[in-house]
Design an enzyme around this catalytic site. Structure first.
Site, PDB file in Angstrom:
ATOM      1  N   ASP A  20       0.828  -1.198   0.000  1.00 32.42           N
ATOM      2  CA  ASP A  20       0.000   0.000   0.000  1.00 32.42           C
ATOM      3  C   ASP A  20       0.866   1.253   0.000  1.00 32.42           C
ATOM      4  OD1 ASP A  20      -2.365   1.399   0.020  1.00 32.42           O
ATOM      5  OD2 ASP A  20      -2.653   1.275   2.186  1.00 32.42           O
ATOM      6  N   GLY A  21       0.346   2.297  -0.627  1.00 30.52           N
ATOM      7  CA  GLY A  21       1.001   3.594  -0.561  1.00 30.52           C
ATOM      8  C   GLY A  21       1.645   4.070  -1.845  1.00 30.52           C
ATOM      9  N   ASN A  22       1.493   3.318  -2.940  1.00 25.37           N
ATOM     10  CA  ASN A  22       2.101   3.756  -4.203  1.00 25.37           C
ATOM     11  C   ASN A  22       1.573   5.111  -4.664  1.00 25.37           C
ATOM     12  OD1 ASN A  22       3.578   1.362  -4.394  1.00 25.37           O
ATOM     13  ND2 ASN A  22       2.033   0.346  -5.648  1.00 25.37           N
ATOM     14  N   TRP A  25       2.726   7.941  -2.441  1.00 22.70           N
ATOM     15  CA  TRP A  25       4.148   8.203  -2.681  1.00 22.70           C
ATOM     16  C   TRP A  25       4.316   9.145  -3.872  1.00 22.70           C
ATOM     17  CZ3 TRP A  25       7.598   7.492  -6.664  1.00 22.70           C
ATOM     18  CH2 TRP A  25       8.951   7.503  -6.340  1.00 22.70           C
ATOM     19  N   HIS A  37       2.896   3.536  -8.882  1.00 25.36           N
ATOM     20  CA  HIS A  37       2.692   2.108  -9.139  1.00 25.36           C
ATOM     21  C   HIS A  37       3.880   1.510  -9.888  1.00 25.36           C
ATOM     22  CE1 HIS A  37      -1.253   2.153  -7.466  1.00 25.36           C
ATOM     23  NE2 HIS A  37      -1.732   3.000  -8.365  1.00 25.36           N
ATOM     24  N   LEU A 131      11.726 -20.068  -4.757  1.00 21.48           N
ATOM     25  CA  LEU A 131      10.750 -19.167  -4.145  1.00 21.48           C
ATOM     26  C   LEU A 131       9.415 -19.357  -4.822  1.00 21.48           C
ATOM     27  CD1 LEU A 131      10.070 -16.717  -2.248  1.00 21.48           C
ATOM     28  CD2 LEU A 131      10.576 -15.250  -4.222  1.00 21.48           C
ATOM     29  N   ARG A 188       1.645  -4.966   6.244  1.00 19.99           N
ATOM     30  CA  ARG A 188       0.973  -3.920   5.467  1.00 19.99           C
ATOM     31  C   ARG A 188       1.780  -2.637   5.566  1.00 19.99           C
ATOM     32  NH1 ARG A 188      -5.233  -2.282   4.372  1.00 19.99           N
ATOM     33  NH2 ARG A 188      -4.750  -0.528   3.026  1.00 19.99           N
TER      34      ARG A 188
END
Length: 242
Positions: A20-22, A25, A37, A131, A188
């Protein structure tokens, strides 16, 4: 490719992240949200590359929720373009790094081209084990549970399943994450302290970390610190202290 080493109870073998936060930013810098993004996608590349060395064997990333369709058409289309570009550009690198990539969520609303790209990279990396990278696109926990419930109801109606045989394990096998372990740790970013409909069934006993850091600024040093705190937590899964 050698199999990843087993993790101890003190290691976060499966880490799930609500990225979260793109947008904030970018707007905080006077830039369009899509710039954030794109920066967030670069951060994904870095974390994916380093995760195995941190003891992470499964990494699940919340990229686009069932509620995110409410955003502007420009932002939604831009995000879908970023997803497609990531798959195309990173396919060779992921395969070389031994990363298996798969997706969870309802794909039916996604563009056919994006669905084909998703299926293609899943097939290409299905044998890799260093992974396990899972990306949630058009994912919502309630939606996932409803789809699983409908599947079971259809099986019951068709005489293929006895309701008396319904167990947590049987239900879990109908979820998108049927071949993944439950997350040990959910992170988060951006200062929000909501779980936002992310893995509600699977994360019932996960540990949570909420950080003020916006996703494009979330780097290896902070992830390392969070993993260190996790290793000091006592997980009793409902049991009492000894």
């Amino acid at each position: 490719m050698a199999a990843a080493k087993a993790t101890s109870p003190r290691e976060a073998g499966h880490v799930a992240i609500i990225m979260d936060g793109n947008g904030r930013w970018a707007t905080g810098r006077g830039w369009p949200r899509l710039v954030g993004h794109r920066k967030g996608a670069e951060r994904v590349k870095e974390i994916v590359r380093l995760a195995p060395d941190m003891g992470i064997r499964w990494l699940t990333l919340y990229a686009f929720s069932t509620e995110n369709w409410k955003r502007s058409t420009e932002e939604v289309l831009g995000l879908m373009s970023i997803f497609a570009r990531y798959i195309q550009r990173e396919a060779d690198g992921l395969a070389a790094e031994g990363v298996r990539m798969r997706f969870i969520g309802d794909r039916s609303r996604l563009a056919p081209r994006l669905q084909r790209l998703m299926a293609g990279i899943e097939a290409r990396t299905a044998h890799l084990t260093r992974l396990n990278l899972t990306v949630a696109i058009n994912y919502g926990g309630r939606d996932e549970i409803m789809r699983a419930a409908r599947a079971i109801a259809a099986e019951v109606a068709g005489g293929r399943f006895d309701p008396a045989d319904l167990t947590e394990a049987a239900f879990s096998r109908r979820l998108d994450t049927c071949d993944l372990p439950d997350p040990d740790l959910v992170i988060r970013t951006s200062g929000e302290t909501r779980t936002s409909n992310f893995l509600p069934w699977q994360a019932a006993y996960a540990e949570y970390e909420f950080t003020e850091t916006l996703w494009p600024d979330f780097g290896p040093a902070e992830l390392t610190a969070i993993l260190a705190r996790f290793s000091n937590r006592e997980r009793r899964f409902g049991g009492g202290k000894p």
